[in-house]
Enzyme design. Structure first.
Site, PDB file in Angstrom:
ATOM      1  N   GLY A 177       0.742  -1.264   0.000  1.00 53.67           N
ATOM      2  CA  GLY A 177       0.000   0.000   0.000  1.00 53.67           C
ATOM      3  C   GLY A 177       0.762   1.298   0.000  1.00 53.67           C
ATOM      4  O   GLY A 177       0.136   2.344  -0.102  1.00 53.67           O
ATOM      5  N   GLY A 179       2.881   2.550  -2.271  1.00 56.86           N
ATOM      6  CA  GLY A 179       3.372   2.991  -3.582  1.00 56.86           C
ATOM      7  C   GLY A 179       2.746   4.280  -4.074  1.00 56.86           C
ATOM      8  O   GLY A 179       1.610   4.622  -3.725  1.00 56.86           O
ATOM      9  N   CYS A 182      -0.358   3.533  -6.045  1.00 58.79           N
ATOM     10  CA  CYS A 182      -1.093   2.428  -5.456  1.00 58.79           C
ATOM     11  C   CYS A 182      -2.337   2.959  -4.768  1.00 58.79           C
ATOM     12  O   CYS A 182      -2.282   3.980  -4.096  1.00 58.79           O
ATOM     13  CB  CYS A 182      -0.171   1.790  -4.427  1.00 58.79           C
ATOM     14  SG  CYS A 182      -0.998   0.679  -3.348  1.00 58.79           S
TER      15      CYS A 182
HETATM   16  P1  5GP Z   1       6.791   3.714  -5.661  1.00 59.39           P
HETATM   17  O1  5GP Z   1       8.296   3.641  -5.676  1.00 59.39           O
HETATM   18  O2  5GP Z   1       6.256   4.220  -6.963  1.00 59.39           O
HETATM   19  O3  5GP Z   1       6.261   4.455  -4.487  1.00 59.39           O
HETATM   20  O4  5GP Z   1       6.265   2.205  -5.474  1.00 59.39           O
HETATM   21  C1  5GP Z   1       6.562   1.190  -6.393  1.00 59.39           C
HETATM   22  C2  5GP Z   1       5.841  -0.071  -5.982  1.00 59.39           C
HETATM   23  O5  5GP Z   1       4.425   0.098  -5.977  1.00 59.39           O
HETATM   24  C3  5GP Z   1       6.026  -1.253  -6.913  1.00 59.39           C
HETATM   25  O6  5GP Z   1       7.279  -1.857  -6.800  1.00 59.39           O
HETATM   26  C4  5GP Z   1       4.881  -2.168  -6.484  1.00 59.39           C
HETATM   27  O7  5GP Z   1       5.196  -2.906  -5.339  1.00 59.39           O
HETATM   28  C5  5GP Z   1       3.799  -1.173  -6.122  1.00 59.39           C
HETATM   29  N1  5GP Z   1       2.790  -1.080  -7.189  1.00 59.39           N
HETATM   30  C6  5GP Z   1       2.990  -0.927  -8.511  1.00 59.39           C
HETATM   31  N2  5GP Z   1       1.818  -0.863  -9.178  1.00 59.39           N
HETATM   32  C7  5GP Z   1       0.844  -0.991  -8.264  1.00 59.39           C
HETATM   33  C8  5GP Z   1      -0.595  -1.026  -8.330  1.00 59.39           C
HETATM   34  O8  5GP Z   1      -1.220  -0.888  -9.378  1.00 59.39           O
HETATM   35  N3  5GP Z   1      -1.254  -1.221  -7.156  1.00 59.39           N
HETATM   36  C9  5GP Z   1      -0.579  -1.372  -5.984  1.00 59.39           C
HETATM   37  N4  5GP Z   1      -1.286  -1.597  -4.893  1.00 59.39           N
HETATM   38  N5  5GP Z   1       0.762  -1.312  -5.872  1.00 59.39           N
HETATM   39  C10 5GP Z   1       1.467  -1.135  -7.002  1.00 59.39           C
END
Ligand code: 5GP
Length: 346
Positions: A177, A179, A182
């Site tokens: 959660g 991300g 996300c």
């Molecule tokens: P960020 O670095 O952008 O904050 O987080 C990246 C991570 O977000 C990814 O490695 C993956 O674990 C998560 N993530 C990617 N796409 C999605 C999505 O559509 N839904 C959710 N719940 N998490 C995602």
């Protein structure tokens, strides 16, 4: 009904307290780490940053670029098998994870690639790492691939970190959660503050000589410092690496002084409407989309961003007197804060 009333913290809830040291400059610090993996006893040395296996940032171009800095990339799973075979046969594949989910189709494609190309790192990735089926898949992959480094996730608690390591993972991916794109917390109410998740999962993993990768929620270079301070062995980034030349997002251009210049790029979650329409022909009616689609500013080559991140980590190390990245958790004292940044200029 049980309510756990211990306060759990996010990156934004803490800062790292400076400590006296004899370090002269940020050039005296070493941001590389060497790990020996739990199940195959092989070593890896490099800067423990991993580009997320999202189809905009987990690209072959990103892998080539990050590898120049000793950092890694989890390739997204939507490349055709032939492209993956060619990539893993090339010299570019040293710092690269092959990513897959837990379907039979994923496993078949992986076997086909591995039959023709040397793949030595796997990222087995599901949104919810708490199912028996996931643990069984990790165990089966370990049995079939004794020599491969396996990273598996995502989970946010010590018990599941231990279960995955015992089932065959070398690295457990932590984060539900946090991300940037996300929406799991919004859609389901499920999640766990990321700094506490890393602290708790790292503690469980290190007791078994495994590693953890903090995945998601880093918004600025200082968040990587906090993740390493909390005990993350690796940090995975999506949003912070989006918008660069090495990404595979759609560019938006604007006319300026008669010239067409790139100004923005799309970025989306892997379970967003965008991704589901692209790869699964739409959003299945029994599930809600749990990802956003956004536009991020176009930022040119990724080199500048990586250098900024590495510079931030080096500087953090001089503030706390750590000569090696490995020493950072030992030298980290977090202070809880009510506000961490001065936002007067945005
Ligand atoms: P960020 O670095 O952008 O904050 O987080 C990246 C991570 O977000 C990814 O490695 C993956 O674990 C998560 N993530 C990617 N796409 C999605 C999505 O559509 N839904 C959710 N719940 N998490 C995602």
């Amino acid at each position: 009904m049980i309510i756990e009333s211990d306060l759990k913290l996010d990156f934004k809830d803490v800062l790292i307290r400076p400590k006296r040291s004899t370090l002269q400059s940020r050039n005296d610090v070493n941001i590389n780490r060497t790990f020996t993996f739990l199940h195959n006893q092989r070593d890896w040395t490099g800067f423990p940053l991993i580009a997320a296996n999202m189809d905009v940032v987990g690209t072959m171009g990103m892998a080539r670029a990050l590898s120049r800095y000793g950092a890694m990339t989890a390739l997204h799973k939507h490349y055709p098998a032939d492209d993956l075979i060619a990539f893993f046969q090339s010299d570019d594949s040293g710092n690269v994870f092959y990513s897959l989910g837990i379907t039979e189709a994923d496993a078949d494609k992986f076997r086909a690639v591995k039959a023709k190309a040397p793949v030595d790192k796997l990222c087995i990735d599901v949104a919810n790492g708490y199912t028996e089926r996931f643990v069984e898949t990790v165990a089966r992959m370990r049995e079939e691939n004794p020599d491969i480094v396996i990273m598996a996730g995502n989970v946010v608690t010590g018990d599941m970190t231990e279960a995955l390591l015992l089932a065959g993972a070398d690295i457990v991916k932590v984060g539900i959660g946090p991300g940037s794109v996300c929406t799991t917390r919004k859609m389901t109410g499920v999640g766990y503050p990321q700094l506490s998740a890393i602290i708790e999962c790292a503690d469980a993993a290190h007791g078994l000589k495994g590693q953890v990768c903090g995945d998601g929620g880093c918004t600025v270079p200082g968040d990587l410092s906090k993740a390493y301070g909390a005990g993350a062995d690796f940090v995975m980034l999506g949003g912070m690496l989006a918008g660069h030349d090495e990404c595979e997002g759609d560019l938006r251009h604007e006319e300026r002084d008669g010239q067409r210049i790139p100004v923005a790029m799309t970025f989306y979650g892997m379970s967003s409407d965008t991704a589901m329409h692209k790869y699964a022909g739409g959003v299945a009616s029994y599930r809600a989309s749990e990802g956003k689609t956004v536009e991020v500013p176009y930022r040119g080559p990724v080199d500048g961003t990586v250098q900024e991140i590495m510079g931030g980590v080096r500087s953090m190390m001089t503030y706390i007197g750590a000569t090696k990245l490995k020493e950072v958790p030992k030298r980290t004292t977090f202070v809880r804060v009510g506000a961490q940044l001065n936002t007067v200029f945005g």
